[in-house]
Scaffold this motif. Structure first.
Motif, PDB file in Angstrom:
ATOM      1  N   ASN A   1       0.820  -1.200   0.000  1.00 22.66           N
ATOM      2  CA  ASN A   1       0.000   0.000   0.000  1.00 22.66           C
ATOM      3  C   ASN A   1       0.855   1.251   0.000  1.00 22.66           C
ATOM      4  O   ASN A   1       2.024   1.233   0.351  1.00 22.66           O
ATOM      5  CB  ASN A   1      -0.896   0.021   1.247  1.00 22.66           C
ATOM      6  N   ARG A   2       0.232   2.347  -0.383  1.00 18.38           N
ATOM      7  CA  ARG A   2       0.909   3.633  -0.350  1.00 18.38           C
ATOM      8  C   ARG A   2       0.934   4.166   1.076  1.00 18.38           C
ATOM      9  O   ARG A   2       0.195   3.741   1.935  1.00 18.38           O
ATOM     10  CB  ARG A   2       0.199   4.633  -1.252  1.00 18.38           C
ATOM     11  N   GLY A   3       1.780   5.171   1.294  1.00 14.27           N
ATOM     12  CA  GLY A   3       1.843   5.800   2.604  1.00 14.27           C
ATOM     13  C   GLY A   3       2.798   5.079   3.525  1.00 14.27           C
ATOM     14  O   GLY A   3       3.172   3.930   3.301  1.00 14.27           O
ATOM     15  N   SER A   4       3.232   5.759   4.564  1.00 12.68           N
ATOM     16  CA  SER A   4       4.254   5.227   5.459  1.00 12.68           C
ATOM     17  C   SER A   4       3.671   4.498   6.661  1.00 12.68           C
ATOM     18  O   SER A   4       4.377   4.220   7.616  1.00 12.68           O
ATOM     19  CB  SER A   4       5.151   6.377   5.949  1.00 12.68           C
ATOM     20  N   GLY A   5       2.364   4.169   6.621  1.00 10.44           N
ATOM     21  CA  GLY A   5       1.747   3.521   7.764  1.00 10.44           C
ATOM     22  C   GLY A   5       1.802   2.018   7.737  1.00 10.44           C
ATOM     23  O   GLY A   5       1.190   1.366   8.569  1.00 10.44           O
ATOM     24  N   PHE A   6       2.523   1.424   6.775  1.00 10.69           N
ATOM     25  CA  PHE A   6       2.606  -0.027   6.653  1.00 10.69           C
ATOM     26  C   PHE A   6       3.338  -0.634   7.843  1.00 10.69           C
ATOM     27  O   PHE A   6       4.231  -0.025   8.419  1.00 10.69           O
ATOM     28  CB  PHE A   6       3.326  -0.402   5.358  1.00 10.69           C
TER      29      PHE A   6
ATOM     30  N   ILE B   1      13.634   0.836   6.299  1.00  8.16           N
ATOM     31  CA  ILE B   1      12.736   1.587   5.419  1.00  8.16           C
ATOM     32  C   ILE B   1      12.123   2.782   6.145  1.00  8.16           C
ATOM     33  O   ILE B   1      12.032   3.888   5.599  1.00  8.16           O
ATOM     34  CB  ILE B   1      11.629   0.666   4.862  1.00  8.16           C
ATOM     35  N   LYS B   2      11.724   2.571   7.385  1.00  8.93           N
ATOM     36  CA  LYS B   2      11.135   3.668   8.145  1.00  8.93           C
ATOM     37  C   LYS B   2      12.152   4.784   8.402  1.00  8.93           C
ATOM     38  O   LYS B   2      11.799   5.970   8.413  1.00  8.93           O
ATOM     39  CB  LYS B   2      10.573   3.147   9.465  1.00  8.93           C
ATOM     40  N   ALA B   3      13.405   4.439   8.591  1.00  5.71           N
ATOM     41  CA  ALA B   3      14.445   5.461   8.758  1.00  5.71           C
ATOM     42  C   ALA B   3      14.598   6.271   7.471  1.00  5.71           C
ATOM     43  O   ALA B   3      14.756   7.502   7.510  1.00  5.71           O
ATOM     44  CB  ALA B   3      15.765   4.814   9.160  1.00  5.71           C
TER      45      ALA B   3
ATOM     46  N   PHE C   1      14.362  -1.849  -1.288  1.00  4.09           N
ATOM     47  CA  PHE C   1      13.018  -1.640  -1.813  1.00  4.09           C
ATOM     48  C   PHE C   1      12.578  -2.767  -2.751  1.00  4.09           C
ATOM     49  O   PHE C   1      11.425  -3.210  -2.691  1.00  4.09           O
ATOM     50  CB  PHE C   1      12.933  -0.296  -2.546  1.00  4.09           C
ATOM     51  N   VAL C   2      13.482  -3.252  -3.634  1.00  3.36           N
ATOM     52  CA  VAL C   2      13.063  -4.309  -4.565  1.00  3.36           C
ATOM     53  C   VAL C   2      12.824  -5.626  -3.834  1.00  3.36           C
ATOM     54  O   VAL C   2      12.228  -6.547  -4.394  1.00  3.36           O
ATOM     55  CB  VAL C   2      14.061  -4.525  -5.730  1.00  3.36           C
ATOM     56  N   THR C   3      13.294  -5.712  -2.593  1.00  3.46           N
ATOM     57  CA  THR C   3      12.985  -6.880  -1.768  1.00  3.46           C
ATOM     58  C   THR C   3      11.600  -6.766  -1.165  1.00  3.46           C
ATOM     59  O   THR C   3      10.846  -7.739  -1.132  1.00  3.46           O
ATOM     60  CB  THR C   3      14.014  -7.030  -0.626  1.00  3.46           C
ATOM     61  N   ARG C   4      11.229  -5.584  -0.695  1.00  3.93           N
ATOM     62  CA  ARG C   4      10.046  -5.448   0.156  1.00  3.93           C
ATOM     63  C   ARG C   4       8.809  -4.852  -0.498  1.00  3.93           C
ATOM     64  O   ARG C   4       7.706  -5.054  -0.001  1.00  3.93           O
ATOM     65  CB  ARG C   4      10.414  -4.632   1.400  1.00  3.93           C
TER      66      ARG C   4
ATOM     67  N   GLU D   1       8.400   8.466  -3.179  1.00  9.09           N
ATOM     68  CA  GLU D   1       7.231   9.342  -3.344  1.00  9.09           C
ATOM     69  C   GLU D   1       5.942   8.572  -3.083  1.00  9.09           C
ATOM     70  O   GLU D   1       5.007   9.091  -2.466  1.00  9.09           O
ATOM     71  CB  GLU D   1       7.225   9.938  -4.744  1.00  9.09           C
ATOM     72  N   LEU D   2       5.881   7.329  -3.568  1.00  7.35           N
ATOM     73  CA  LEU D   2       4.688   6.513  -3.322  1.00  7.35           C
ATOM     74  C   LEU D   2       4.483   6.237  -1.839  1.00  7.35           C
ATOM     75  O   LEU D   2       3.386   6.377  -1.319  1.00  7.35           O
ATOM     76  CB  LEU D   2       4.822   5.177  -4.073  1.00  7.35           C
ATOM     77  N   LEU D   3       5.549   5.869  -1.165  1.00  9.36           N
ATOM     78  CA  LEU D   3       5.439   5.482   0.234  1.00  9.36           C
ATOM     79  C   LEU D   3       5.253   6.681   1.156  1.00  9.36           C
ATOM     80  O   LEU D   3       4.804   6.529   2.282  1.00  9.36           O
ATOM     81  CB  LEU D   3       6.676   4.683   0.659  1.00  9.36           C
ATOM     82  N   SER D   4       5.626   7.846   0.661  1.00  7.62           N
ATOM     83  CA  SER D   4       5.507   9.048   1.492  1.00  7.62           C
ATOM     84  C   SER D   4       4.189   9.788   1.262  1.00  7.62           C
ATOM     85  O   SER D   4       3.885  10.751   1.977  1.00  7.62           O
ATOM     86  CB  SER D   4       6.665  10.003   1.207  1.00  7.62           C
ATOM     87  N   SER D   5       3.409   9.340   0.276  1.00  4.52           N
ATOM     88  CA  SER D   5       2.181  10.075  -0.081  1.00  4.52           C
ATOM     89  C   SER D   5       1.037   9.754   0.898  1.00  4.52           C
ATOM     90  O   SER D   5       1.067   8.751   1.606  1.00  4.52           O
ATOM     91  CB  SER D   5       1.754   9.713  -1.490  1.00  4.52           C
TER      92      SER D   5
END
Length: 313
Positions: A7-12, A29-31, A116-119, A309-313
């Motif tokens: 999913n998008r956003g950093s709440g995963f 990733i969160k860092a 990123f290409v792993t997760r 950008e996707l994960l931060s949106s």
């Protein structure tokens, strides 16, 4: 090892009970996504829904287990820095991790790409800003294979990242580049002639100036994501050698299985099944060349930018 970002956003957050490697990747990733490049143990607990005050939890054993799991993840992050021979962009402490400001930008960019290409879900997020991550990973592995075998080694891609999609052309290009005398391409008996890469993504070799037989050859299979275990025993070097080359190379190719995931669990089993050398994320980082081509580095950075950008949106 099933932690995936769908999913998008950093709440995963990781589903279920994450492994140590999954939790370490999650913290990294969160860092990256944080404003200051830091991610503390308190942040980890908050994200995972773990109470920071033990008095709020009636099950002390559960708290202890969570504490141990986080400590193990931070220990793995320390181990990654060691095994990547400091080609690693994070620093860890008893308080959490932070992006290393002294780390070279190329190291940061490449490590982020492998992480990123792993997760991320490569079915839906593989292409960012027009860049195909699978092709880019194969090209990166080719550069790393050259560096691993030394200054005289050459490598090129014959998988999806190749400049041509025709299998026969790929193999003929390999024969010409390697320079093994009298070797020709052949289709195996009964072949439907629909092969794409015969499960080989990268070929490396060390040339000789003479016209005698017997050149060093290495073949590599490259895998992003976390489901590579089912493919690890498919690449049989002598089978590839005898199927498509006539006469076969006198030197049986060395096999490399290159994965973007960083892991330690069950290493010996996967190493044995690989038929050769198993290179995970940290081993890939250890042999990252001092410089990459401008095109490859730009693709890595552009793809990373799209994911962030996707994960931060």
């Amino acid at each position: 090892m099933g932690f995936k970002i769908n999913n998008r956003g950093s709440g995963f957050v990781p589903d279920g009970e994450p492994t140590t490697s999954e939790l370490a990747d999650f913290i990294e990733i969160k860092a990256i996504l944080s404003d200051d490049g830091n991610y503390s143990i308190t942040d980890v607990k908050t994200s995972l829904g773990i109470a920071c005050d033990e008095s709020l939890n009636t099950e002390d054993s559960l708290v202890d287990a969570d504490e141990v799991k986080i400590e193990e993840a931070l220990s793995e992050i320390d181990e990654r820095r060691t095994t990547a021979t400091e080609n690693y962009p994070f620093l860890s402490s008893q308080f959490g991790i932070t992006l290393d400001n002294q780390c070279d930008d190329v190291i940061k960019d490449v490590y982020m790409f492998l992480l990123f290409v792993t997760r991320v879900n490569m079915n839906t997020m593989k292409t960012q800003n027009g860049i195909d991550a699978t092709k880019t990973f194969e090209q990166l592995c080719s550069a790393i294979m050259e560096n691993y075998w030394g200054n005289s080694a050459k490598a090129f891609v014959i998988g999806t990242g190749s400049e041509t999609s025709d299998f026969e052309t790929k193999i003929n290009n390999a024969i010409n580049a390697i320079g093994e005398p009298r070797v020709q391409f052949r289709w195996p008996d009964g072949s439907l002639k629909k092969e794409k890469d015969a499960k080989v993504d990268v070929i490396a070799y060390i040339p000789f100036a003479d016209d005698r037989r017997g050149r060093f050859i290495a073949i590599g299979q490259c895998k992003t994501g976390t489901s590579w275990q089912s493919s690890i025993s498919q690449l049989v070097p002598q089978s590839f050698n005898t199927k498509y080359f006539s006469p076969p190379f006198t030197f049986t190719p060395v096999v490399l299985f290159l994965v973007s995931e960083a892991f330690y669990e069950n290493w010996e089993t996967y190493q044995r099944d690989s038929h050769g050398l198993l290179l995970d994320r940290c081993r890939l980082m250890q042999y990252l060349p001092e410089s990459l081509s401008d095109g490859l580095l730009n693709n890595i950075r552009e793809w990373n930018r799209g994911i962030i950008e996707l994960l931060s949106s």
